[in-house]
Design a protein around this motif. Structure first.
Motif, PDB file in Angstrom:
ATOM      1  N   ALA A  37       0.823  -1.214   0.000  1.00  0.00           N
ATOM      2  CA  ALA A  37       0.000   0.000   0.000  1.00  0.00           C
ATOM      3  C   ALA A  37       0.854   1.260   0.000  1.00  0.00           C
ATOM      4  N   ASP A  38       0.248   2.366  -0.400  1.00  0.00           N
ATOM      5  CA  ASP A  38       0.855   3.688  -0.246  1.00  0.00           C
ATOM      6  C   ASP A  38       0.502   4.145   1.170  1.00  0.00           C
ATOM      7  N   PHE A  39       1.419   3.964   2.106  1.00  0.00           N
ATOM      8  CA  PHE A  39       1.108   4.198   3.512  1.00  0.00           C
ATOM      9  C   PHE A  39       0.796   5.661   3.810  1.00  0.00           C
ATOM     10  N   ALA A  40       1.425   6.562   3.109  1.00  0.00           N
ATOM     11  CA  ALA A  40       1.137   7.982   3.324  1.00  0.00           C
ATOM     12  C   ALA A  40      -0.289   8.294   2.907  1.00  0.00           C
ATOM     13  N   GLY A  62      11.443   1.946   6.165  1.00  0.00           N
ATOM     14  CA  GLY A  62      10.642   2.684   7.134  1.00  0.00           C
ATOM     15  C   GLY A  62      11.090   4.117   7.347  1.00  0.00           C
ATOM     16  N   PHE A  63      12.381   4.379   7.170  1.00  0.00           N
ATOM     17  CA  PHE A  63      12.859   5.748   7.330  1.00  0.00           C
ATOM     18  C   PHE A  63      12.250   6.661   6.268  1.00  0.00           C
ATOM     19  N   GLU A  64      12.246   6.170   5.024  1.00  0.00           N
ATOM     20  CA  GLU A  64      11.654   6.950   3.939  1.00  0.00           C
ATOM     21  C   GLU A  64      10.165   7.120   4.150  1.00  0.00           C
ATOM     22  N   TRP A  65       9.501   6.041   4.557  1.00  0.00           N
ATOM     23  CA  TRP A  65       8.063   6.131   4.795  1.00  0.00           C
ATOM     24  C   TRP A  65       7.750   7.076   5.953  1.00  0.00           C
ATOM     25  N   CYS A  66       8.615   7.116   6.954  1.00  0.00           N
ATOM     26  CA  CYS A  66       8.382   8.002   8.091  1.00  0.00           C
ATOM     27  C   CYS A  66       8.318   9.453   7.633  1.00  0.00           C
ATOM     28  N   GLY A  67       9.254   9.838   6.763  1.00  0.00           N
ATOM     29  CA  GLY A  67       9.236  11.199   6.232  1.00  0.00           C
ATOM     30  C   GLY A  67       7.979  11.486   5.446  1.00  0.00           C
ATOM     31  N   ARG A  68       7.535  10.506   4.654  1.00  0.00           N
ATOM     32  CA  ARG A  68       6.312  10.712   3.868  1.00  0.00           C
ATOM     33  C   ARG A  68       5.068  10.732   4.761  1.00  0.00           C
ATOM     34  N   LEU A  69       5.090   9.888   5.791  1.00  0.00           N
ATOM     35  CA  LEU A  69       3.960   9.896   6.730  1.00  0.00           C
ATOM     36  C   LEU A  69       3.842  11.239   7.437  1.00  0.00           C
ATOM     37  N   ARG A  70       4.982  11.840   7.745  1.00  0.00           N
ATOM     38  CA  ARG A  70       4.969  13.128   8.437  1.00  0.00           C
ATOM     39  C   ARG A  70       4.299  14.219   7.596  1.00  0.00           C
ATOM     40  N   GLU A  71       4.255  14.039   6.291  1.00  0.00           N
ATOM     41  CA  GLU A  71       3.566  14.993   5.426  1.00  0.00           C
ATOM     42  C   GLU A  71       2.060  14.766   5.435  1.00  0.00           C
TER      43      GLU A  71
END
Length: 226
Positions: A37-40, A62-71
Motif C-alpha cells: 500500500a501507499d502508507f502515506a 521505514g525511514f523513507e516512509w516516516c518522512g512521507r507519513l509526516r507529510e
C-alpha cells in the motif's frame, strides 16, 4: 473513553496479525494496510491517532516512509523493528519518529509505549468529581470509601478506580478494555486476569455493604451498574 485508531505498518504477516490482535484486545481500532500500500495515502485517508512502523519494508524502507507519513499526519510514530543500532534509532527519530522498540518485543512494553505516546499527544478530560452517587450507593473517591444505608467500607485503590468508572458510566456497559485502562499505571501492567480478580474483589466488598448484584456482567461486552 475515546477509541483511538492505530495504523500498523508491517510486512511480515504473522507479526502484523499479532500486533493487530494485541491492540484490538485493548479496545483500540486497528488498521493494517497491505505491505504494497501507499502508507502515506492510507494515513491521510484513515487519520490514525498513532502509527506503528517497521523499517524493513518493500519498495521503500521505514525511514523513507516516516518522512512521507509526516507529510500526511501528525500522529505519533513508534518504530517497531529488529534494528537496534544507535545510528538506526537516531535516523528514525530524525525522520520524524517518536519512539523505538526492538523486535523481538515484549507485549507489555509495546502497550506501555503506545499508551505513553497517546497520553502525550492527546488530552483526556475525565470527570474528577470527588463524590459519586448511584441508587443510594455513595463513593468518596478521595478517601476511597463506599457507603450504603449508613454503612461504610474502605476500598482499595483498584476497587475505587473500578467503582468510579462504573458509576460515571451511568448504566452504560463498560468494556473490559476501558476498565483495564482505568487500572493502568506507569509501573503496573493490567491484563484480563488482573481485571477479573479486581472486579470479583469489588463485588465482594459491595456485598458486605448490602449491594448484592450491584455489578452486572454483560456477556461479550463488559460490566455495568444497572
Amino acid at each position: 473513553m475515546e477509541t483511538f485508531r492505530i495504523m500498523v505498518i508491517e510486512d511480515e504477516e504473522n507479526i502484523r496479525s499479532l500486533v493487530a490482535d494485541l491492540l484490538a484486545r485493548w479496545g483500540w481500532e486497528v488498521a493494517a494496510p497491505a505491505p504494497t500500500a501507499d502508507f502515506a495515502a492510507e494515513a491521510a485517508r484513515l487519520r490514525p491517532h498513532l502509527v506503528v512502523l517497521d523499517v524493513g519494508l518493500p519498495r521503500l524502507d521505514g525511514f523513507e516512509w516516516c518522512g512521507r507519513l509526516r507529510e500526511a499526519t501528525r500522529a505519533p510514530i513508534l518504530f517497531l523493528t529488529a534494528r537496534s543500532q544507535p545510528s538506526d534509532i537516531a535516523r528514525g527519530l530524525a525522520a520524524g519518529g517518536d519512539d523505538w522498540l526492538v523486535k523481538p518485543f515484549d507485549s507489555e512494553v509495546l502497550i506501555a509505549k503506545i499508551k505513553a505516546l497517546l497520553r502525550r499527544a492527546y488530552v483526556w478530560a475525565p470527570d474528577t468529581a470527588a463524590h459519586l452517587e448511584r441508587d443510594g450507593l455513595l463513593l468518596d473517591r478521595e478517601r476511597s470509601v463506599a457507603s450504603l444505608g449508613g454503612q461504610s467500607l474502605q476500598l482499595t485503590r483498584n476497587e475505587t478506580l473500578l467503582l468510579a468508572r462504573l458509576m460515571e458510566a451511568d448504566g452504560r456497559v463498560m468494556s473490559r478494555a476501558e476498565l483495564m485502562d482505568a487500572l493502568w499505571s506507569e509501573d503496573v501492567f493490567v491484563d484480563d486476569n488482573t481485571l477479573t480478580v479486581n472486579v470479583s474483589r469489588l463485588r465482594d466488598s459491595l456485598e458486605k455493604l448490602g449491594a448484592r448484584g450491584a455489578i452486572e456482567t454483560v456477556r461479550g461486552g463488559g460490566y455495568r451498574i444497572p
